[in-house]
Design a protein around this motif. Structure first.
Motif, mmCIF file in Angstrom:
data_model
loop_
_atom_site.group_PDB
_atom_site.id
_atom_site.type_symbol
_atom_site.label_atom_id
_atom_site.label_comp_id
_atom_site.label_asym_id
_atom_site.label_seq_id
_atom_site.Cartn_x
_atom_site.Cartn_y
_atom_site.Cartn_z
ATOM 1 N N LEU A 92 -28.730 24.739 -27.008
ATOM 2 C CA LEU A 92 -27.485 24.289 -26.300
ATOM 3 C C LEU A 92 -27.101 25.819 -25.016
ATOM 4 O O LEU A 92 -26.962 25.345 -24.087
ATOM 5 C CB LEU A 92 -26.209 24.765 -27.384
ATOM 6 C CG LEU A 92 -24.606 24.768 -26.649
ATOM 7 C CD1 LEU A 92 -24.353 23.492 -26.221
ATOM 8 C CD2 LEU A 92 -23.623 25.156 -27.812
ATOM 9 N N MET A 93 -27.810 26.722 -25.556
ATOM 10 C CA MET A 93 -27.402 27.982 -24.395
ATOM 11 C C MET A 93 -28.165 27.543 -23.346
ATOM 12 O O MET A 93 -27.975 27.674 -22.270
ATOM 13 C CB MET A 93 -27.889 29.196 -25.207
ATOM 14 C CG MET A 93 -26.918 29.768 -26.118
ATOM 15 S SD MET A 93 -27.688 30.738 -27.315
ATOM 16 C CE MET A 93 -27.942 32.089 -26.374
ATOM 17 N N ILE A 94 -29.462 27.213 -23.323
ATOM 18 C CA ILE A 94 -30.483 26.887 -22.430
ATOM 19 C C ILE A 94 -29.932 25.412 -21.555
ATOM 20 O O ILE A 94 -29.875 25.738 -20.336
ATOM 21 C CB ILE A 94 -32.069 26.645 -22.878
ATOM 22 C CG1 ILE A 94 -32.345 27.759 -23.729
ATOM 23 C CG2 ILE A 94 -32.829 26.138 -21.863
ATOM 24 C CD1 ILE A 94 -33.690 27.432 -24.581
ATOM 25 N N LEU A 95 -29.381 24.698 -22.256
ATOM 26 C CA LEU A 95 -29.011 23.416 -21.433
ATOM 27 C C LEU A 95 -27.748 23.693 -20.623
ATOM 28 O O LEU A 95 -27.888 23.416 -19.316
ATOM 29 C CB LEU A 95 -28.459 22.378 -22.540
ATOM 30 C CG LEU A 95 -29.621 21.469 -23.142
ATOM 31 C CD1 LEU A 95 -29.061 20.735 -23.872
ATOM 32 C CD2 LEU A 95 -30.403 20.825 -21.853
ATOM 33 N N LEU A 96 -26.868 24.448 -21.163
ATOM 34 C CA LEU A 96 -25.689 24.809 -20.457
ATOM 35 C C LEU A 96 -26.213 25.958 -19.384
ATOM 36 O O LEU A 96 -25.753 25.750 -18.215
ATOM 37 C CB LEU A 96 -24.863 25.670 -21.282
ATOM 38 C CG LEU A 96 -23.795 24.870 -22.057
ATOM 39 C CD1 LEU A 96 -23.025 25.703 -23.120
ATOM 40 C CD2 LEU A 96 -22.907 24.261 -21.138
ATOM 41 N N PHE A 97 -26.946 26.963 -19.613
ATOM 42 C CA PHE A 97 -27.245 27.816 -18.589
ATOM 43 C C PHE A 97 -28.107 27.253 -17.590
ATOM 44 O O PHE A 97 -27.982 27.606 -16.001
ATOM 45 C CB PHE A 97 -28.369 28.778 -19.177
ATOM 46 C CG PHE A 97 -28.342 29.966 -18.108
ATOM 47 C CD1 PHE A 97 -27.253 30.995 -18.010
ATOM 48 C CD2 PHE A 97 -29.586 30.430 -17.500
ATOM 49 C CE1 PHE A 97 -27.409 32.042 -17.067
ATOM 50 C CE2 PHE A 97 -29.758 31.330 -16.638
ATOM 51 C CZ PHE A 97 -28.684 32.318 -16.376
ATOM 52 N N ILE A 98 -29.004 26.077 -17.852
ATOM 53 C CA ILE A 98 -29.516 25.363 -16.759
ATOM 54 C C ILE A 98 -28.667 24.623 -15.893
ATOM 55 O O ILE A 98 -28.630 24.866 -14.574
ATOM 56 C CB ILE A 98 -30.889 24.614 -17.302
ATOM 57 C CG1 ILE A 98 -31.968 25.584 -17.812
ATOM 58 C CG2 ILE A 98 -31.261 23.664 -16.252
ATOM 59 C CD1 ILE A 98 -33.009 24.895 -18.446
ATOM 60 N N GLY A 99 -27.858 23.916 -16.543
ATOM 61 C CA GLY A 99 -26.820 23.252 -15.844
ATOM 62 C C GLY A 99 -25.988 24.056 -14.959
ATOM 63 O O GLY A 99 -25.821 23.782 -13.677
ATOM 64 N N TRP A 100 -25.567 25.152 -15.295
ATOM 65 C CA TRP A 100 -24.383 25.735 -14.499
ATOM 66 C C TRP A 100 -25.494 26.732 -13.529
ATOM 67 O O TRP A 100 -24.969 26.618 -12.371
ATOM 68 C CB TRP A 100 -24.281 27.086 -15.495
ATOM 69 C CG TRP A 100 -23.146 27.005 -16.348
ATOM 70 C CD1 TRP A 100 -22.270 25.957 -16.371
ATOM 71 C CD2 TRP A 100 -22.789 27.606 -17.540
ATOM 72 N NE1 TRP A 100 -21.227 25.792 -17.278
ATOM 73 C CE2 TRP A 100 -21.691 27.177 -18.146
ATOM 74 C CE3 TRP A 100 -22.956 28.972 -18.006
ATOM 75 C CZ2 TRP A 100 -21.044 27.698 -19.302
ATOM 76 C CZ3 TRP A 100 -22.503 29.502 -19.142
ATOM 77 C CH2 TRP A 100 -21.565 28.855 -19.599
ATOM 78 N N GLY A 101 -26.419 26.932 -13.776
ATOM 79 C CA GLY A 101 -27.503 27.567 -12.647
ATOM 80 C C GLY A 101 -28.010 26.802 -11.508
ATOM 81 O O GLY A 101 -27.649 27.115 -10.355
ATOM 82 N N ALA A 102 -27.958 25.477 -11.884
ATOM 83 C CA ALA A 102 -28.338 24.341 -11.023
ATOM 84 C C ALA A 102 -27.146 24.093 -10.036
ATOM 85 O O ALA A 102 -27.293 24.185 -8.941
ATOM 86 C CB ALA A 102 -28.949 23.261 -11.409
ATOM 87 N N TYR A 103 -26.004 23.951 -10.829
ATOM 88 C CA TYR A 103 -24.884 23.749 -10.105
ATOM 89 C C TYR A 103 -24.540 25.109 -9.140
ATOM 90 O O TYR A 103 -24.106 24.652 -7.836
ATOM 91 C CB TYR A 103 -23.660 23.401 -10.938
ATOM 92 C CG TYR A 103 -22.367 23.560 -10.394
ATOM 93 C CD1 TYR A 103 -21.711 22.457 -9.884
ATOM 94 C CD2 TYR A 103 -21.558 24.742 -10.253
ATOM 95 C CE1 TYR A 103 -20.578 22.136 -9.300
ATOM 96 C CE2 TYR A 103 -20.600 24.614 -9.591
ATOM 97 C CZ TYR A 103 -20.029 23.605 -9.073
ATOM 98 O OH TYR A 103 -18.699 23.778 -8.707
ATOM 99 N N LEU A 104 -24.775 25.845 -9.476
ATOM 100 C CA LEU A 104 -24.307 27.160 -8.847
ATOM 101 C C LEU A 104 -25.257 27.279 -7.595
ATOM 102 O O LEU A 104 -24.799 27.490 -6.378
ATOM 103 C CB LEU A 104 -24.779 28.645 -9.430
ATOM 104 C CG LEU A 104 -23.480 29.676 -9.378
ATOM 105 C CD1 LEU A 104 -22.261 29.405 -9.370
ATOM 106 C CD2 LEU A 104 -24.135 30.874 -10.201
ATOM 107 N N ILE A 105 -26.776 27.031 -7.720
ATOM 108 C CA ILE A 105 -27.478 27.096 -6.514
ATOM 109 C C ILE A 105 -27.137 25.943 -5.391
ATOM 110 O O ILE A 105 -27.009 26.190 -4.365
ATOM 111 C CB ILE A 105 -28.798 26.914 -7.077
ATOM 112 C CG1 ILE A 105 -29.167 28.145 -7.817
ATOM 113 C CG2 ILE A 105 -29.896 26.703 -5.803
ATOM 114 C CD1 ILE A 105 -30.562 27.966 -8.396
ATOM 115 N N ILE A 106 -26.869 24.733 -6.004
ATOM 116 C CA ILE A 106 -26.439 23.617 -5.062
ATOM 117 C C ILE A 106 -25.322 23.909 -4.223
ATOM 118 O O ILE A 106 -25.122 23.885 -3.254
ATOM 119 C CB ILE A 106 -26.152 22.281 -5.853
ATOM 120 C CG1 ILE A 106 -27.488 21.921 -6.389
ATOM 121 C CG2 ILE A 106 -25.685 21.179 -5.045
ATOM 122 C CD1 ILE A 106 -27.501 20.704 -7.353
#
Lengths: 275, 581, 101, 205
Positions: free
Chosen positions: A35-49
């Motif tokens: 859960l942590m990895i999924l959320l973090f990747i999601g947030w990170g990708a969104y943030l970069i975009i």
């Protein structure tokens, strides 16, 4: 599937598991980290975009209304559902299994552990299977650290310092207490940990599944080569907290029994001394 | 007061001032110095962890001097006893003397009256008293370093019986805490009354900047959660000074001697009362940080913050729930089934509003026109870092994974990700953002960016390996960094990585300190821009020019709209101040 | 506030004073009465705390004017009482194990 | 600049500043004494006998002797609460002489309370029942001691309002009346705490 997805825990650097319940805790840790990895990747990708897309150079005029879609809400619901699953599906049932599925009393090895600054006193009931009484007035740090009354049930009791021996593949019930301050009894490889609170005796149980010999073979070539199981203190207990360790030896049943016999002989020798 | 234009003496104006702006800056300077001290303690500890029993570079002789004074043996290295002192005092100083005073005392004091359009705090004299009580508490804590046996050494959590039998430093710690608690109570009551009573005309609840909301919730937490700790502190003082047994059960044998007390107490009583405060305290640290973030993000994306109402409701709910989760710090104290189910459920529930707040901040970026100013960089850096801090709380809040992770470095990593980048980054963002308001001068942006990037890298270098060590099962508070334990052997090299990161993190603060001093010494432009960031909230408009002089506002502000009216369609500028008719 | 109103107040305060004295007397008397609930003093504790609560209510409602206070104060006190109850539940959450090390 | 709503009520809340302030302070006091009471319940339910038996035996017989003193103190404190509220009424009636008389009575009552307390303490300590004797004595001294400190604090405030503080009556009479109301709220709270301390410490053993 619960098992296979949870097996991500292999990559998290947990110590080698040596107890019957350890894989359940590992799975749980694995699932949470998914859960942590999924959320973090999601947030990170969104943030970069967004940081690229809505840079003031690329987007000189801000939009007053901003996000109108409901995707974020769905994501939040997703998180809630996942957390509910972790809680209701995994953590609560596992914890109750670990704490309340009390083993049949006859098949359990009972051991008392009394923590003190800075040692672990291990108290075995001896042949009669009954723990002797203790009395604080009998405490002598040299000869009788737990204040054991050496008659009645206590006559055949075995007390060791920092040396815990247990048979493999048998359920062990530890009755944990402390003489002075709060300590915490942990064996990382067994995935057990329990605070030792003075004034209370707290029971907990586990089943070791790997002998020390097998374990030592497994860790050959790693940085801890040659170092077996240890009791680690996890709660600050004073200046020597950092080296308050005990040694745990998991033996086959025969070896364990012969160790018990050997220890029992020491008691007789001690009593001879008294005469 | 302002009617008679007599010149106030230096003492009345800058030392025993009742002006909230001066008190805010006093809090800020004192707290920054304490943050620096807490950080220095940590650097010495990190050296000991990476290179046990070798002399500390640069300050080795100072460490030896202190150790000699305390009666510990040292050759310039950090002995185990002193390590425990440093550990306990690092936590205490960072939380109670550093972060809370800066984020509530400094930012709250300075900004709340300005943002709501009030002339001052509701009780200016109490406000001054709260600073000086804090100051005395800080002095008591500092003095305790020089006692025989050193300062408090039982961790910032001060668990009895260890703390009951600890050296004199613990008594000073308790007395210091009573002062700090009193100071917090005075300050937070003042903030609540100010927000409730002194809002300017038109400043309705839903027009308050989110920062003010965060201060309101925080202050309620302080008012209601601190007293139980004060009660516990009084009990521990009684135990230590009058030999009572509130936290001592019968039949303790310490060092082979039967402890001569009546017994009958409970060590768990302390843990309950302590965590009844200390969990809400976490939100005391993080909520005002979130408040600063909201201001900075709205200003630098040039658009309204997304989901203002959800933010307000989440923050309020977070504050309320924070009282219901305290025993998740105590899963392994032999707690019964029902209790563990209750507390892990409330813990999962409290994670939801945190996720909502983070989501609101991230969604606020969408559609914005982002200016990468230094405050905004810190805000952007805050998001993933606080994300890690929040996420790593999940396995700790569930009792099953906690069996393995309890009291390991995973816990340390988790709460440092929350309070170090989470709170300190917000504080940095706030300092860069409001510095022109306080002084009339802008901090240098290039130096600010250098400060941010290096801080970001080394903070991760410092805290990420803690999570790795924690999963490996390495216990916290080990003064040799785990070198004694077999299972820690494979993780020892991380200590070196973390220690270098810590020392380099200190180096990364040099541009910041240089920037502060250089800007303060530089000449002020005769006509400083009162609103350099083109912001909307009241503190930037209608004020007496920066730095703020006598009185806060040139004309009494009247509020006509919400706090984040940026890029309103049809307006000529991309910001519409709250006071604009 | 008119003088007539104040007169009301004064009568009220005098009455409350008398009730409080009666309450005090009752508490003391009750402590000597054997309520005999299963050999414990649970009955006495119940009665004693009940009278104390009534007395506390009288003080809070009349002397502290809580019977006609503003909404904001009620909200703050309700929040406080909620957390107070939580605090008082701490001991009940715990079974103190019998002491034997 | 003047801080608004020191005297006049704010329209939307209906309060003046120090009224809200004192209630917040009392809220924190409720939590403080809540922590103390919580400890009392925990230690009492955890003890095999109450009051516990220590080196000098049980306090129970000595306690029976103290009941008259404590009852007297209860009455004194209730009386002081009534005179406190009457002092406020006197100010409302613009009768400064009556105010001084009532507030003076309150202060005298508070002093009597402390004197009785002093004899109670010294008697117990003389018999060897010091705080370290057992957990009951520890609670007894901590709870009543902290309550006593509140009384001392109250005396300081009330003495100021009776003496030098009275000058405000001439400049800002309404603000001064508010001060007395706020001081009274604190004083009634101290009385209220005693109403609970009295049965749990003296009677129900």
């Amino acid at each position: 599937m619960i098992e296979s997805l949870g097996s991500i825990s292999k990559y998290l650097g947990l110590p080698i598991n040596s107890s019957s319940h350890g894989h359940m805790i590992d799975n749980m840790i694995g699932w949470v980290h998914w859960l942590m990895i999924l959320l973090f990747i999601g947030w990170g990708a969104y943030l970069i975009i967004t940081v690229i897309k809505f840079n003031s150079k690329n987007n000189p005029k801000a939009n007053y209304n901003g996000v109108q879609s409901h995707y974020s809400q769905y994501a939040e619901y997703g998180v809630i559902v996942f957390e509910a699953f972790l809680l209701i599906g995994l953590s609560i049932p596992l914890y109750s299994q670990l704490k309340t599925s009390l083993p049949n009393n006859n098949e359990v090895h009972h051991v008392r552990v009394i923590a003190q600054q800075f040692a672990w006193n291990i108290h075995y009931p001896g042949d009669d299977g009954k723990f002797g009484d203790t009395d604080i007035n009998l405490v002598d740090e040299e000869s009788n650290p737990i204040g054991l009354v050496r008659d009645g049930n206590g006559a055949d009791d075995i007390v060791t310092i920092n040396q815990m021996h247990l048979p493999v593949n048998q359920q062990v019930m530890i009755h944990l207490s402390s003489k002075d301050v709060i300590h915490s009894f942990g064996i990382p490889e067994m995935r057990i940990k329990q605070d030792a609170i003075p004034g209370m005796t707290i029971p907990f149980f586990f089943t070791p599944t790997m002998t020390t010999d097998d374990f030592l073979q497994k860790i050959n070539g790693t940085k801890r080569e040659g170092k077996g199981y240890e009791i680690a203190c996890a709660q600050l207990c004073g200046n020597s907290h950092y080296r308050m360790k005990g040694y745990v030896t998991i033996d086959t049943e025969e070896k364990y029994n012969s160790w018990l016999v050997e220890q029992a002989e020491y008691i007789e020798e001690e009593e001879d001394d008294d005469w | 007061m302002s009617d008679s234009h007599h010149e106030e003496s230096f003492w009345r104006k800058y030392i025993f001032s009742t002006d909230h702006k001066v008190i805010g800056i006093q809090y800020g300077i004192t707290a920054l110095l304490f943050l620096f001290l807490g950080f220095s303690l940590m650097m010495v500890m990190r050296w000991q962890l990476a290179y046990p029993d070798t002399a500390v570079p640069i300050v080795g002789s100072l460490v030896k001097w202190l150790a000699d004074l305390n009666g510990f043996a040292s050759d310039g290295n950090l002995p185990a006893d002193l390590y425990n002192v440093f550990g306990a005092m690092h936590g205490t100083i960072m939380i109670f003397l550093g972060v809370v005073p800066i984020i509530v005392g400094a930012f709250g004091n300075y900004l709340v009256p300005l943002q709501i359009g009030a002339p001052d705090m509701a009780f200016p004299k109490l406000n001054m008293a709260s600073y000086w009580v804090y100051f005395v508490g800080g002095v008591v804590m500092l003095v305790s370093f020089f006692l025989p046996g050193g300062a408090a050494n039982s961790g910032w959590t001060a668990y009895p019986p260890l703390s009951d039998i600890a050296t004199t430093g613990q008594t000073y710690w308790l007395i210091g805490m009573v002062f700090l608690i009193t100071s917090s109570l005075l300050g937070s009551m003042n903030i609540i009354v100010t927000i409730v009573q002194l809002r300017a005309e038109g400043m309705t609840w839903m027009r308050l900047p989110f920062f003010v909301w965060s201060q309101l919730v925080t202050s309620f937490l302080l008012v209601l959660a601190f007293p139980p700790l004060e009660a516990a502190g009084i009990f521990q003082l009684m135990d230590r000074v009058f030999g009572t047994s509130f936290f001592l059960p019968s039949g303790l044998v310490i060092g082979g001697e039967i402890l001569k007390v009546s017994g009958g107490g409970s060590p768990l009583l302390w843990q309950h009362l302590f965590w009844f405060l200390a969990h809400p305290e976490v939100y005391v640290l993080i909520l005002p940080g979130m408040g600063i973030l909201a201001e900075v993000i709205a200003n630098n994306t040039r658009k309204p913050i997304w989901g203002y109402k959800s933010l307000v409701y989440s923050a309020t709910f977070l504050g309320f729930m924070s009282f219901l989760v305290w025993a998740h710090h105590m899963f392994l104290t032999g707690m019964g089934q029902g209790m563990s189910v209750f507390f892990q459920t409330t813990t999962m529930i409290i994670s939801v509003p945190s996720v909502i707040i983070l989501t609101c901040f991230m969604l606020s970026l969408w559609g914005g026109s982002i200016r990468f100013t230094t405050p905004m960089l810190f805000a952007l850096g805050w998001m993933p870092m606080f994300g890690i801090g929040g996420l790593t709380g999940l396995p700790l809040g569930l009792s099953t994974p906690d069996i393995h992770l309890h009291d390991t470095y995973y816990v340390i990593g988790h709460f440092h990700y929350v309070v170090a980048p989470g709170t300190i980054f917000a504080i940095f963002a706030g300092i860069y953002y409001w510095f022109p308001k306080m002084t009339g001068k802008m901090l240098n942006e290039t130096l600010g960016k250098v400060h941010f990037y290096f801080s970001f890298i080394f903070m991760n270098g410092l805290f990420w390996p803690m999570l790795i060590q924690g999963l490996g099962g390495v216990s916290r508070r080990l003064s040799d960094g785990g070198a004694s334990y077999a299972h820690a052997q494979e993780f020892l090299h991380w200590n070196v990585v973390m220690s270098y990161s810590a020392w380099l993190l200190a180096v990364a603060q040099i541009p910041f300190i240089y920037n502060l001093i250089k800007t303060l010494l530089a000449d002020k432009s005769p006509n400083p821009d009162p609103n350099p960031w083109n912001a909307t909230t009241v503190e930037w408009t209608d004020t007496t020019s920066p730095p703020l002089g006598h009185g806060n506002f040139e004309k009494t502000p009247v509020v006509h709209r919400g706090p984040y009216e940026y890029s309103v369609p049809g307006e000529s500028t991309d910001f519409t101040p709250q006071t604009q008719n | 506030m008119s003088n007539k109103n104040l007169g009301h107040h004064i009568t009220n305060y005098r009455n409350v004073f008398i009730y409080l004295l009666i309450g005090t007397a009752l508490t003391v008397i009750a402590s000597y009465v054997d309520f005999n609930v299963k050999d414990s003093i649970a009955g006495a504790i119940f009665v004693g705390l009940l009278i104390a609560t009534i007395k506390g209510y009288l003080v809070a409602a009349n002397f502290m004017h809580l019977n006609s206070e503003k909404k904001m104060i009620y909200w703050i006190l309700m929040l406080t009482v909620f957390f107070l109850v939580l605090l008082l539940f701490i001991p009940l959450l715990w079974n103190l194990n019998s002491l034997s090390y | 600049m003047e801080i608004p709503y020191n005297v006049e009520l704010r329209e939307d809340t209906g309060l003046y500043n120090s009224k809200l302030g004192i209630w917040l302070f009392l809220a924190s006091e409720i939590m403080l004494f809540g922590g103390l009471f919580s400890a009392y319940i925990l230690l009492r339910t955890g003890a095999p006998v109450w009051p516990p038996i220590g080196e000098h035996g049980s306090i129970i017989h000595l306690l029976k002797d103290t009941i008259p003193h404590a009852t007297f103190n209860t009455v004194i404190l209730i009386l002081s609460s009534v005179t406190m509220v009457m002092a406020w009424v006197a100010l409302k009636q613009k009768n400064l002489g009556k105010y001084k008389m009532y507030l003076g009575t309150t202060i005298v009552c508070a002093l009597i309370f402390l004197v009785v307390k002093y004899f109670e303490y010294s008697h117990k300590i003389h018999e060897g029942f010091v705080p370290a004797h057992d957990t009951y004595m520890a609670l007894y001294f901590t709870l009543t001691g902290l309550h006593g400190l509140h009384i001392v604090g109250g005396i300081v405030v009330l003495a100021y309002l009776w003496g030098p503080g009275i000058s405000m009556w001439n400049s800002e009479p309404e603000r001064f009346t508010n001060r007395i109301e706020v001081a009274g709220l604190y004083w009634h709270f101290v009385d209220l705490v005693w109403i609970f301390l009295f049965p749990i410490l003296y009677l129900l053993n």
